[in-house]
Every structure is written in structure tokens, then in C-alpha cells.
Design a protein around this motif. Structure first.
Motif, short mmCIF file in Angstrom:
data_model
loop_
_atom_site.label_atom_id
_atom_site.label_comp_id
_atom_site.label_asym_id
_atom_site.label_seq_id
_atom_site.Cartn_x
_atom_site.Cartn_y
_atom_site.Cartn_z
N VAL A 277 40.83 45.08 72.16
CA VAL A 277 39.50 44.63 71.72
C VAL A 277 38.46 44.93 72.78
CG1 VAL A 277 38.12 42.60 71.15
CG2 VAL A 277 40.38 42.87 70.14
N CYS A 278 38.83 44.62 74.05
CA CYS A 278 37.90 44.92 75.15
C CYS A 278 37.62 46.41 75.24
CB CYS A 278 38.48 44.40 76.47
SG CYS A 278 38.65 42.61 76.57
N ALA A 279 38.71 47.20 75.06
CA ALA A 279 38.54 48.65 75.12
C ALA A 279 37.65 49.14 73.98
CB ALA A 279 39.90 49.34 75.08
N GLN A 280 37.86 48.56 72.80
CA GLN A 280 37.04 48.96 71.66
C GLN A 280 35.58 48.56 71.88
OE1 GLN A 280 39.23 46.97 68.58
NE2 GLN A 280 40.52 48.76 68.12
N GLU A 281 35.39 47.36 72.45
CA GLU A 281 34.02 46.96 72.77
C GLU A 281 33.40 47.89 73.80
OE1 GLU A 281 34.35 42.94 74.05
OE2 GLU A 281 34.59 42.11 72.04
N MET A 282 34.22 48.24 74.81
CA MET A 282 33.71 49.17 75.82
C MET A 282 33.45 50.54 75.21
SD MET A 282 32.61 49.72 78.76
CE MET A 282 33.04 48.16 79.54
N THR A 283 34.33 50.94 74.28
CA THR A 283 34.11 52.22 73.60
C THR A 283 32.79 52.20 72.84
OG1 THR A 283 36.48 52.58 73.37
CG2 THR A 283 35.05 53.81 71.88
N SER A 284 32.52 51.05 72.20
CA SER A 284 31.25 50.91 71.49
C SER A 284 30.08 51.03 72.47
CB SER A 284 31.21 49.57 70.76
OG SER A 284 29.96 49.38 70.12
N LYS A 285 30.25 50.36 73.63
CA LYS A 285 29.18 50.44 74.64
C LYS A 285 29.04 51.86 75.16
CE LYS A 285 29.63 45.64 76.18
NZ LYS A 285 29.97 44.74 77.32
N LEU A 286 30.20 52.52 75.36
CA LEU A 286 30.14 53.90 75.85
C LEU A 286 29.51 54.82 74.81
CD1 LEU A 286 33.62 54.22 77.58
CD2 LEU A 286 31.39 54.21 78.68
N THR A 287 29.81 54.53 73.54
CA THR A 287 29.18 55.32 72.48
C THR A 287 27.67 55.16 72.53
OG1 THR A 287 31.14 55.08 71.09
CG2 THR A 287 29.08 55.72 70.01
N GLU A 288 27.25 53.90 72.69
CA GLU A 288 25.82 53.65 72.82
C GLU A 288 25.26 54.35 74.06
OE1 GLU A 288 25.29 49.46 72.87
OE2 GLU A 288 25.90 49.16 70.79
N ALA A 289 26.08 54.32 75.14
CA ALA A 289 25.63 54.98 76.37
C ALA A 289 25.54 56.49 76.16
CB ALA A 289 26.59 54.67 77.51
N PHE A 290 26.54 57.06 75.41
CA PHE A 290 26.48 58.49 75.11
C PHE A 290 25.22 58.81 74.31
CE2 PHE A 290 31.39 58.40 75.08
CZ PHE A 290 31.39 58.49 76.46
N ASP A 291 24.95 57.97 73.30
CA ASP A 291 23.76 58.19 72.48
C ASP A 291 22.50 58.09 73.32
OD1 ASP A 291 25.42 58.49 70.32
OD2 ASP A 291 25.16 56.43 69.59
N ALA A 292 22.49 57.04 74.19
CA ALA A 292 21.32 56.87 75.06
C ALA A 292 21.18 58.05 76.01
CB ALA A 292 21.44 55.57 75.84
N ASN A 293 22.35 58.53 76.49
CA ASN A 293 22.33 59.69 77.38
C ASN A 293 21.80 60.92 76.67
OD1 ASN A 293 23.77 62.19 78.67
ND2 ASN A 293 23.83 60.59 80.23
N ASP A 294 22.31 61.14 75.44
CA ASP A 294 21.82 62.29 74.66
C ASP A 294 20.33 62.16 74.36
OD1 ASP A 294 24.37 63.28 74.66
OD2 ASP A 294 24.89 62.49 72.68
N LYS A 295 19.93 60.93 74.01
CA LYS A 295 18.52 60.70 73.73
C LYS A 295 17.67 60.95 74.97
CE LYS A 295 15.35 57.29 71.72
NZ LYS A 295 15.24 55.92 71.16
N MET A 296 18.20 60.48 76.12
CA MET A 296 17.46 60.69 77.36
C MET A 296 17.41 62.18 77.70
SD MET A 296 15.65 59.35 79.65
CE MET A 296 15.96 57.62 79.29
N ALA A 297 18.53 62.88 77.47
CA ALA A 297 18.53 64.32 77.72
C ALA A 297 17.51 65.02 76.83
CB ALA A 297 19.93 64.89 77.48
#
Length: 794
Positions: A277-297
Motif C-alpha cells: 500500500v505504501c509503495a502504491q501510494e508512493m507510486t501515485s506520488k511518483l506518478t504525480e511527480a512525473f506529471d509535474a516534471n513533464d509539465k515543468m519540462a
């Protein structure tokens, strides 16, 4: 039963992941392939793509080809053979147990090795390779491959269940027991209530194709201890960290911490679920981070385009301006050249006319001299000489040098321009940040006087922003409805700093707003009190009555006012409206009791009381809880004789007016004596009030010397000022103005920073305490006669 024993879990083996069917992490296991192919190599269920490909080939290949074509992920990277007792490392890469033994020996240390796949440093547990968890699921896949190899062998296949195989060749394969069975053993399975539900497949090619999909891991494992072979490993010894059977728990693991295997497996499963569950939550956060990173790029790309456009337009404009200036200068050169050549041509034409006149007279004169007789010469007289002289004289008055110089001076200041252009503009990886920008201002705002504010722009990464051009605005808004908003005048210095000036029109509480490009700068809006000049003070705006002799006064950060009363030996607390809230202390000499309390000083939530007639300083909380006391009656280092006031400096040192010892004593925070101010060259009597000016100097209201003495923090005499009558308490504002109560003069005298008296507030009654609250613009004076507190609004 030898084939079945090969699948058992012997008692004594590590079972950290005995019940786990978890596959290696997709991100770790497939990282290399994901980087090279750009495609995920596991499906949604986590099954490796290689497995699907291999199984597809398996259905198409002949039996002989199947074993060699089985998924390569069941092959150990170290020995290039199918795994044998695979062990899984913390990095989730698996290797044969024996291969890990060799790898540890090769490394030369038994403490850690590098993973051959990812080169991560792995710490070897104390138990060595046996303490490394077994990858049972990978072992099962190897077992599936082994079964397929049996199917692919030529000739008859013997029964795995029979002792001697005398009952005949194997005809089916049990997908639950993982045994090849002859016909009698097969019939025995069907007749046995426990075994009849096992799934069987034939040994034909069609059955072989579905074998990998229906073969299941063995769920029951048996003890390997002698005479215990039929006992399931139903228990787990936490002491030995081993699976064990019921009988072993009674003998080999007696008095050990034992629990059922299913319970331990449940603990592991729950732990895995929790971390999953923690990993899935972190995956969700990482996904958001990836999206934020792509958006920032994407935003960086947009910013790059915008910056490129701005720079290109600016330099195009500069180029256009330079070209226009070049044309203007060249045109000016042509104009100057034309003007000069025209003037020279006119001068030349004038000179040529003069030359023609001279030539005419010269030729005529020469001819007359050659041809005329005396009579003819006399007849002409001096006509020609006179005209010729007149012509020559006229020429003498004309400048014969060119009326124009050849100079066309060019002043371009090229070096300066090149230098400016070489540093022209800048590109930063951060933008101006209003929320991080800082500002400073003058300490006191007065009516009809210019109030200055300095703003320094900071960038979003915390560095100074060195460019101007931002929209900086300021307003001073009165909190009451009867005042006008005062706009600020902003001066942009072009280097990221701005100077703002405002002129308040009304006294009272205001709000200062500072914005930068429409956003508030740091600490904006903030409260600012605009006060009147001291010379406007006359009558109090509020009178608070007390029942007994009031003396010292102090204020808490909450706004509560504390007043010491000599008559009832207590501290009275009241709010800004003058309503009493509580009293602190009582009459006596015990802790928290007072006798003739005088001066008060509050710092944070700590209150210091000059307990005059108990000859001590008491330290309490502002809630009234006793903390500490310093001093007793006497002289020398430590004792006091009627301390009248106490203050605390920036170093947290206590400064005490030791009234009847005619000195000022300085203590540290713990009450230890540090020094004494006693100047024999500039003596003072009966020090009463104390105050610190903005420079940290100590001002002593010398009650018996009718003046104010000023000393450095080290006790060096600076100066004296004030012709006052029996001064009591003193307070100094942020500008250095001193407000002194004259106990004998029944007034409050105000002195400028140079010690000149600027104003006097009369009609007081033996004033003692004085308090200035700059934040609210309030001045409080305690009158010991009449027992009142006067409040003045500045």
C-alpha cells in the motif's frame, strides 16, 4: 518417494519468504530492458514478457525443443544453468545458493559482496548464504522446467510414486504432487478422498502444452528429521528462525518461541500488503511527480521560447536602433562635408574675382607704361594707381586661408558601448519572488513626516534579483474609517532595490501594504502605528483607578498591562480597555510574595519584580508562578538595599537600581554578580529608574541627584542631562527620546537624543512608573498620589 522428497523443505532451512509468491519488482527486474526497448516487459499481472513469448513457442515447438527454449530468466547469471536452490538478494536479483558461496569466497570478505547484476553492495547476514531468503517461486518455475524436460525425454517414463517402478510405466502427471504416476498409482489417487481432487494430465503432446499453465506450487512441506517424514512443517521457531514440525517443537525446539506457520505467513503477508500500500501510494506520488516534471519540462520549453523571443526582439530593436543611428551619423557626415565644400567653393569664387580685377589693372598698367607718352601719363594722373591700391587694400581685408577646416570629428565612445553591450542583459534560472523579497523601514512613523521604506528584490531560489522594472506599490491605510489612504512614491534604482516614501496624515493604527507585480512582499501587510509629536501631549485619554499605591508598570506581548501596588503588595493585571483580569502575589517574604514591589520588567513570558522592601529581585512567569529570586539585605557583591527597578538587556543580563546602596548592579541570567556601576568622579544618589537607549547605553534616573546619568554597558560614564526634580522611572523610544517621570515635579519631561528638553506633560501626581507601547501608540504613567494610571494616545 525420492522425487517427492526433492521438493520438500527440510527442517533447518531458512523460510523468510517460504510462503511468498511475490515476483521481483518490475522496476528492478526489468529496468535494463525498459531502458533499451522503451517498452514495459511485464504485463499488468507482473508476468514477465519473456514467459509469454516462451510459452507461445512452447506450444508450437516439439517436445525435444521445449526444455532448451524455456524462459531464460530461470537461468542463473553466474553459472548459466537453471537455478538450484535460488536465493534472493535485497536488490531482488536471484542466484544459486552455491554460486553465492563461490562469489563470497571470490570477494575475499564474508561481510558484503556486489550484486553481479546491478553492482549494488549487499551485506551478507550473519548466517551466511543460508540466511539469505530462498526464492521459492523461482524454484517452482525451475521445477516446471524440470518436469517439461521429463516429458521431452525418450522412452518410457517411470513412476515417481512407486518404490521400484514394477507396476508399469507412468501414464499421467499429477500437477499437484508434481509426480509421474503409473496406472495403479493413478487409480489410487482417484480412490483416495484427499488425493482425488488433484489435477492430472496425460503424457501426450497436447497435454504437455497446457502443463505450465495448470501446474501449481506444492503447498504442503514435510519435516526432514528421521521418523518425522510424514509430519508437516506446521510450526515456526522464531528463536531458530526455522520451519519445524509438531514433534520437533517438543524436543529440538523445546522452550523456544514457537508459532504456527500460517500465523507467521499471515504476518509476512500483512507486512507485504502494508508496504505494498505504501509503495502504491508512493507510486501515485511518483506518478504525480512525473506529471509535474513533464509539465515543468513543458513550461521550461515555453519559457525558453519566450526568453528566446524576448532576447531576439530586444537585439533586433538594438540592431535597428544602431542602424538608424548609423544612418543618422553618416547623414550628418555628408551634411558637414557638403557645408564645408560649399563654403570653400564660395570662397574660391570670391578669390577668383579678386584675381581677375588685379589681372585687369596689372595688364592695363603694363600697357600704359609701354605705350603712353609723358603728356598722356600726365593726363591720366593717379587714376590707375589709386584704383589698384584700393583693390589691393580690399583684398588685404579678405582672409586668404581656407574658411573651413578638413576636420570631421567622430565621437562614438565605442569602447564604452562595447563594454556595456558585453554585459548587457542577463538570463537567470529563477524569477523575482515577492514572497521572499525583504524590506526595512524607519522605526517610527509620525504624522506629517516622511516615512521611508527600502525594498530589496529576491529571486525564487533565494538569491538577490539585480534588476529593476517591477511594479512596486505601497499604501498606508488607517484602520479607522476617518483617515485617508496614503499612497507611496516609489523610486526604482534599477538594481532590484526600491525606495518608497509615504507621509502619514493621521495618527493611530495603520496597515502598511507593499506589493510587487500585484503580490504582497514578505511580511505585508503589517501593522504600523502613526504617532503624534510629543509636544502635542497634554491631557490623558483614559484614567484607570486603583485602590492602593501604584508603582511600576510593564506590558506583556498579549497586550495585558501589569502594575505593581505597594499598598496591597501585589501585581494587578488589566487589559487594554482598563478592565482588571487578575492579581498576582500577596504580602509577605515568601516565594511569590512581595513587600513594597516597585519596578517591573517583562520579557517573553517571564516577569522580573523589584521586591523593594524584601531587598531582592523575584523572577516569575507572567501567570504568577515563582521561578527564582536573587539577593538579600546588605551591601557588597550579591545583597541589595531597596532595589527600585530592574531591566534586562540584549545579553539577558539583569540591571538593577540598588536604590539605598547608591549603585547599579549587573547580574547574569542566573543571578550571578557580574559588575557594579559606581562612578566616584560622577557620583549619583538613590538610583530609581533604568532604561536602555538604541545604542545599548544605560540611562540611570538618579532620584537623589536630580538628573539622568548615562553609562556604557561596561559602566563607563558618558554624560549627564536633565534638570529634573527627583526623577523616578524612565523609558526611551526607538529614536532615542527619553521620557522621564519627575516624582517631585509632578510631571513627565521629554528629552531628545541629545538631552534637550522638548516638552513637559504636567498635572501628574507623584508619578512613578512609565510605559511606552510603540505598537499601539500608548503611553502609560502611574500616579502614586491618587492611585491612578493615565493613558495617553500618541
Amino acid at each position: 518417494m525420492s522425487g517427492f522428497q526433492g521438493t520438500r523443505k527440510p527442517c533447518g532451512d531458512d523460510i523468510t519468504q517460504a510462503e511468498s509468491t511475490q515476483k521481483p519488482s518490475k522496476r528492478v527486474r526489468c529496468q535494463q530492458e525498459l531502458r533499451t526497448s522503451g517498452e514495459p516487459c511485464c504485463d499488468e499481472s507482473g508476468t514477465h514478457r519473456e514467459v509469454h513469448v516462451a510459452l507461445k513457442k512452447f506450444k508450437q515447438n516439439s517436445i525435444e525443443e521445449n526444455f532448451a527454449s524455456f524462459p531464460p530468466h530461470i537461468t542463473c547469471q553466474l553459472c548459466s544453468k537453471h537455478y538450484k536452490e535460488p536465493r534472493i538478494l535485497p536488490c531482488l536479483h536471484s542466484f544459486c545458493g552455491q554460486c553465492l558461496y563461490k562469489e563470497i569466497e571470490r570477494s575475499g570478505t564474508k561481510q558484503n559482496i556486489e550484486c553481479p547484476t546491478c553492482q549494488r553492495s549487499i551485506t551478507i547476514p550473519e548466517g551466511g548464504v543460508k540466511a539469505i531468503p530462498r526464492n521459492l517461486h523461482l524454484g517452482f518455475e525451475v521445477e516446471v522446467a524440470g518436469c517439461i524436460s521429463k516429458f521431452g525425454s525418450d522412452g518410457e517414463k517411470s513412476c515417481d510414486a512407486c518404490i521400484d517402478g514394477s507396476t508399469g510405466p507412468a501414464v499421467v502427471f499429477c500437477c499437484t504432487c508434481h509426480h509421474l504416476l503409473c496406472k495403479p498409482c493413478h487409480d489410487h489417487h482417484k480412490r483416495n478422498k484427499i488425493l482425488q481432487h488433484h489435477q492430472m494430465v496425460g503424457l501426450d503432446k497436447e497435454s504437455l502444452k497446457v502443463l505450465p499453465s495448470i501446474m501449481k506450487p506444492i503447498t504442503k512441506r514435510f519435516c526432514s528429521q528421521p521418523d518425522h517424514e510424514k509430519e508437516e512443517l506446521e510450526y515456526y521457531c522464531a528463536t531458530c528462525q526455522l520451519l519445524t514440525c509438531r514433534d520437533c517443537t517438543l524436543f529440538l525446539h523445546k522452550d523456544h518461541r514457537i508459532d504456527e506457520t500460517c500465523n507467521i505467513a499471515k504476518v509476512h503477508r500483512d507486512a507485504m500488503r502494508e508496504v505494498l500500500v505504501c509503495a502504491q501510494e508512493m507510486t501515485s506520488k511518483l506518478t504525480e511527480a512525473f506529471d509535474a516534471n513533464d509539465k515543468m519540462a513543458e513550461q521550461v520549453g515555453t519559457s525558453r521560447e519566450n526568453a528566446t523571443l524576448i532576447i531576439s526582439q530586444a537585439f533586433e530593436q538594438l540592431h535597428q536602433t544602431i542602424e538608424e543611428r548609423k544612418k543618422a551619423l553618416l547623414s550628418h557626415v555628408e551634411a558637414i562635408s557638403l557645408s564645408k565644400t560649399t563654403a570653400l567653393a564660395l570662397q574660391k569664387e570670391q578669390l577668383m574675382k579678386m584675381q581677375d580685377e588685379i589681372d585687369c589693372y596689372t595688364e592695363m598698367t603694363s600697357l600704359i607704361l609701354q605705350t603712353h607718352t609723358d603728356h598722356e601719363m600726365v593726363a591720366l594722373g593717379d587714376l590707375l594707381p589709386t584704383e589698384l591700391k584700393a583693390t589691393l587694400k580690399k583684398i588685404e581685408n579678405v582672409s586668404l586661408t581656407p574658411n573651413q577646416s578638413s576636420d570631421i570629428h567622430v565621437s562614438l565612445h565605442t569602447d564604452t558601448l562595447i563594454k556595456e553591450l558585453s554585459i548587457f542583459g542577463d538570463v537567470m534560472d529563477s524569477s523575482p519572488s515577492p514572497s521572499q523579497s525583504t524590506w526595512s523601514s524607519e522605526s517610527v512613523a509620525k504624522v506629517n513626516e516622511v516615512y521611508g521604506v527600502k525594498v530589496e528584490t529576491m529571486a525564487s531560489k533565494g538569491e538577490r534579483y539585480p534588476y529593476g522594472g517591477l511594479q512596486v506599490k505601497a499604501e498606508l491605510r488607517p484602520k479607522s474609517h476617518d483617515g485617508a489612504v496614503v499612497p507611496g512614491e516609489v523610486e526604482d534604482h534599477g538594481d532590484g532595490t526600491y525606495t518608497i516614501t509615504l507621509t502619514p496624515q493621521t495618527a493611530g493604527p495603520h496597515q502598511l501594504l507593499l506589493t510587487m507585480d500585484g503580490q504582497h512582499v514578505q511580511k505585508s501587510p503589517c501593522d504600523l502605528y502613526v504617532r503624534r509629536e510629543y509636544n502635542t501631549l497634554c491631557n490623558p485619554d483614559q484614567v484607570i483607578n486603583f485602590s492602593g499605591g501604584v508603582a511600576g508598570i510593564a506590558i506583556h506581548d498579549s497586550g495585558d498591562i501589569y502594575v505593581s501596588c505597594c499598598s496591597d503588595n501585589s501585581i494587578h493585571v488589566f487589559d487594554q480597555a482598563g478592565q482588571q483580569r487578575r492579581t498576582i502575589g500577596s504580602s509577605g517574604s515568601g516565594d511569590g510574595q512581595f513587600r513594597g514591589p516597585r519596578g517591573l520588567f517583562i520579557k517573553g513570558d517571564v516577569m522580573y519584580v523589584a521586591d523593594c522592601d524584601n531587598h531582592r529581585i523575584q523572577k516569575l512567569t507572567t501567570g504568577g508562578q515563582f521561578l527564582q529570586k536573587f539577593g538579600q539585605f546588605g551591601s557588597g557583591q550579591g545583597p541589595f538595599n531597596k532595589p527600585f527597578s530592574v531591566i534586562v538587556d540584549q545579553r539577558d543580563s539583569l540591571i538593577v537600581a540598588d536604590h539605598s546602596n547608591h549603585r547599579v548592579v549587573i547580574l547574569d541570567e542566573a543571578g550571578t554578580w557580574l559588575s557594579t556601576i559606581e562612578d566616584n568622579d560622577h557620583p549619583f544618589k538613590n538610583p530609581y529608574g533604568l532604561a536602555l537607549d538604541p545604542q545599548g547605553n544605560i540611562h540611570v534616573a538618579a532620584h537623589g541627584s536630580n538628573c539622568i546619568k548615562v553609562f556604557t554597558p561596561e559602566g563607563t560614564y558618558v554624560r549627564s542631562y536633565g534638570d529634573v526634580i527627583r526623577p523616578s522611572e524612565i523609558v526611551i523610544d526607538e529614536e532615542g527620546y527619553s521620557l522621564v517621570n519627575e516624582f517631585g515635579g509632578n510631571c513627565l519631561s521629554i528629552f531628545d537624543p541629545q538631552g534637550n528638553k522638548v516638552h513637559t506633560v504636567g498635572n501628574l501626581n507623584a508619578p512613578r512608573g512609565v510605559l511606552l507601547n510603540s505598537e499601539t501608540g500608548s503611553l502609560y504613567v502611574t500616579n502614586s498620589v491618587g492611585n491612578t494610571v493615565f493613558k495617553f494616545n500618541l
